[in-house]
Design a protein around this motif. Structure first.
Motif, PDB file in Angstrom:
ATOM      1  N   LEU A  74       0.832  -1.204   0.000  1.00  0.00           N
ATOM      2  CA  LEU A  74       0.000   0.000   0.000  1.00  0.00           C
ATOM      3  C   LEU A  74       0.863   1.249   0.000  1.00  0.00           C
ATOM      4  N   GLN A  75       1.902   1.260   0.831  1.00  0.00           N
ATOM      5  CA  GLN A  75       2.807   2.407   0.895  1.00  0.00           C
ATOM      6  C   GLN A  75       3.415   2.666  -0.483  1.00  0.00           C
ATOM      7  N   LYS A  76       3.850   1.632  -1.141  1.00  0.00           N
ATOM      8  CA  LYS A  76       4.479   1.769  -2.452  1.00  0.00           C
ATOM      9  C   LYS A  76       3.480   2.244  -3.505  1.00  0.00           C
ATOM     10  N   LYS A  77       2.309   1.626  -3.541  1.00  0.00           N
ATOM     11  CA  LYS A  77       1.327   1.919  -4.581  1.00  0.00           C
ATOM     12  C   LYS A  77       0.696   3.302  -4.450  1.00  0.00           C
ATOM     13  N   LEU A  83      -0.494   8.974   0.518  1.00  0.00           N
ATOM     14  CA  LEU A  83      -0.705   8.021   1.603  1.00  0.00           C
ATOM     15  C   LEU A  83       0.597   7.745   2.353  1.00  0.00           C
ATOM     16  N   THR A  84       0.493   7.688   3.664  1.00  0.00           N
ATOM     17  CA  THR A  84       1.605   7.267   4.503  1.00  0.00           C
ATOM     18  C   THR A  84       1.136   6.125   5.382  1.00  0.00           C
ATOM     19  N   VAL A  85       1.896   5.048   5.373  1.00  0.00           N
ATOM     20  CA  VAL A  85       1.674   3.941   6.298  1.00  0.00           C
ATOM     21  C   VAL A  85       2.629   4.151   7.465  1.00  0.00           C
ATOM     22  N   LEU A  86       2.102   4.094   8.685  1.00  0.00           N
ATOM     23  CA  LEU A  86       2.910   4.245   9.891  1.00  0.00           C
ATOM     24  C   LEU A  86       2.743   3.010  10.761  1.00  0.00           C
ATOM     25  N   GLY A  87       3.836   2.399  11.120  1.00  0.00           N
ATOM     26  CA  GLY A  87       3.799   1.276  12.040  1.00  0.00           C
ATOM     27  C   GLY A  87       4.136   1.759  13.433  1.00  0.00           C
ATOM     28  N   ILE A  88       3.354   1.321  14.405  1.00  0.00           N
ATOM     29  CA  ILE A  88       3.639   1.650  15.808  1.00  0.00           C
ATOM     30  C   ILE A  88       3.851   0.337  16.541  1.00  0.00           C
ATOM     31  N   VAL A 106      10.027  -4.619   5.535  1.00  0.00           N
ATOM     32  CA  VAL A 106       9.087  -3.542   5.800  1.00  0.00           C
ATOM     33  C   VAL A 106       9.692  -2.242   5.263  1.00  0.00           C
ATOM     34  N   ARG A 107       8.919  -1.502   4.468  1.00  0.00           N
ATOM     35  CA  ARG A 107       9.411  -0.306   3.792  1.00  0.00           C
ATOM     36  C   ARG A 107       8.573   0.933   4.114  1.00  0.00           C
ATOM     37  N   TYR A 108       8.135   1.062   5.333  1.00  0.00           N
ATOM     38  CA  TYR A 108       7.402   2.247   5.762  1.00  0.00           C
ATOM     39  C   TYR A 108       7.892   2.630   7.151  1.00  0.00           C
ATOM     40  N   PRO A 109       7.645   3.868   7.596  1.00  0.00           N
ATOM     41  CA  PRO A 109       8.152   4.309   8.893  1.00  0.00           C
ATOM     42  C   PRO A 109       7.541   3.517  10.050  1.00  0.00           C
ATOM     43  N   VAL A 110       8.390   3.184  11.013  1.00  0.00           N
ATOM     44  CA  VAL A 110       7.959   2.476  12.215  1.00  0.00           C
ATOM     45  C   VAL A 110       8.550   3.193  13.423  1.00  0.00           C
ATOM     46  N   VAL A 111       7.719   3.405  14.427  1.00  0.00           N
ATOM     47  CA  VAL A 111       8.163   4.011  15.683  1.00  0.00           C
ATOM     48  C   VAL A 111       7.936   3.029  16.822  1.00  0.00           C
ATOM     49  N   LEU A 112       8.606   3.295  17.936  1.00  0.00           N
ATOM     50  CA  LEU A 112       8.475   2.457  19.122  1.00  0.00           C
ATOM     51  C   LEU A 112       7.646   3.199  20.166  1.00  0.00           C
ATOM     52  N   ALA A 113       6.560   2.596  20.575  1.00  0.00           N
ATOM     53  CA  ALA A 113       5.693   3.204  21.581  1.00  0.00           C
ATOM     54  C   ALA A 113       5.914   2.584  22.956  1.00  0.00           C
ATOM     55  N   GLY A 114       6.622   1.455  23.000  1.00  0.00           N
ATOM     56  CA  GLY A 114       6.711   0.708  24.244  1.00  0.00           C
ATOM     57  C   GLY A 114       5.379   0.037  24.498  1.00  0.00           C
ATOM     58  N   GLU A 115       5.395  -0.966  25.335  1.00  0.00           N
ATOM     59  CA  GLU A 115       4.135  -1.674  25.581  1.00  0.00           C
ATOM     60  C   GLU A 115       3.130  -0.803  26.321  1.00  0.00           C
ATOM     61  N   GLN A 158      -9.163  -1.535   0.117  1.00  0.00           N
ATOM     62  CA  GLN A 158      -9.869  -1.274  -1.137  1.00  0.00           C
ATOM     63  C   GLN A 158     -11.271  -0.740  -0.897  1.00  0.00           C
ATOM     64  N   GLY A 159     -11.918  -1.236   0.147  1.00  0.00           N
ATOM     65  CA  GLY A 159     -13.258  -0.771   0.462  1.00  0.00           C
ATOM     66  C   GLY A 159     -13.300   0.658   0.966  1.00  0.00           C
ATOM     67  N   MET A 160     -12.161   1.166   1.432  1.00  0.00           N
ATOM     68  CA  MET A 160     -12.110   2.507   2.019  1.00  0.00           C
ATOM     69  C   MET A 160     -11.186   3.463   1.263  1.00  0.00           C
ATOM     70  N   ALA A 161     -10.516   2.988   0.244  1.00  0.00           N
ATOM     71  CA  ALA A 161      -9.475   3.779  -0.454  1.00  0.00           C
ATOM     72  C   ALA A 161     -10.013   5.121  -0.959  1.00  0.00           C
ATOM     73  N   GLU A 162     -11.151   5.098  -1.614  1.00  0.00           N
ATOM     74  CA  GLU A 162     -11.683   6.336  -2.190  1.00  0.00           C
ATOM     75  C   GLU A 162     -11.957   7.363  -1.086  1.00  0.00           C
ATOM     76  N   LYS A 163     -12.590   6.926  -0.018  1.00  0.00           N
ATOM     77  CA  LYS A 163     -12.888   7.830   1.078  1.00  0.00           C
ATOM     78  C   LYS A 163     -11.618   8.339   1.751  1.00  0.00           C
ATOM     79  N   LEU A 164     -10.656   7.482   1.888  1.00  0.00           N
ATOM     80  CA  LEU A 164      -9.397   7.838   2.559  1.00  0.00           C
ATOM     81  C   LEU A 164      -8.569   8.817   1.725  1.00  0.00           C
TER      82      LEU A 164
END
Length: 166
Positions: A74-77, A83-88, A106-115, A158-164
């Motif tokens: 998704l991030q690539k396409k 669009l930005t994909v963020l991993g927490i 994994v090719r999108y930004p990821v941050v550490l939130a701690g548990e 895909q069901g939400m792409a247009e709205k997003l």
């Protein structure tokens, strides 16, 4: 693990879908500052006004791993559409997370939130049971248009792409 519950493939599956949350409900996210896997601070306020896929996960969560290829694709396409994909990651150790993510390409930004911090943030964003994986789609207005506890699939997007992306 203390507070987070993890969905385990084949043992427990629970999905929660909601939409239409107000922008103020994501203030906890946009006011956060976290450290990425390289030790740099990331201000979530920098992502206001952009369509986002925000995904909470942990290394021990097997279903979370199933999402990595979908989120990377998704991030690539859709990157050119803003669009930005963020991993927490509900993790504390950047070296281990960085190594883990490299293995899954994994090719999108990821941050550490701690548990503890990650659990609190998932709850603030509507995941009352702090189950993982947990994914939000946030539109350019800062409104949650889709929220899911459980494995996020391409068909969910895909069901939400247009709205997003509008």
């Amino acid at each position: 693990m203390k507070a987070a519950r993890i969905l385990v493939s084949g043992v427990l599956f629970f999905a929660l879908f909601t939409a239409g949350a107000k922008a103020e409900e994501v203030d906890a996210l946009f006011s956060a500052t976290m450290t990425d896997i390289h030790g740099k601070s990331m201000l979530f306020s920098n992502f206001r006004g952009k369509p986002l896929v925000v995904n909470f996960w942990m290394r021990v969560c097997v279903p979370c791993r199933d999402e990595f290829p979908v989120l990377t694709a998704l991030q690539k396409k859709y990157k050119k559409q803003g669009l930005t994909v963020l991993g927490i990651a509900l993790e504390e150790e950047p070296d281990k997370v960085r190594e883990f993510l490299a293995a899954y390409e994994v090719r999108y930004p990821v941050v550490l939130a701690g548990e503890q911090g990650g659990v609190a943030l998932t709850k603030a964003l509507g995941n009352d049971e702090a189950l993982l994986p947990f994914t939000l789609l946030i539109d350019r207005r800062g409104e949650v248009v889709f929220r899911k506890v459980g494995v996020f699939r391409k068909s969910d997007f895909q069901g939400m792409a247009e709205k997003l992306l509008q």
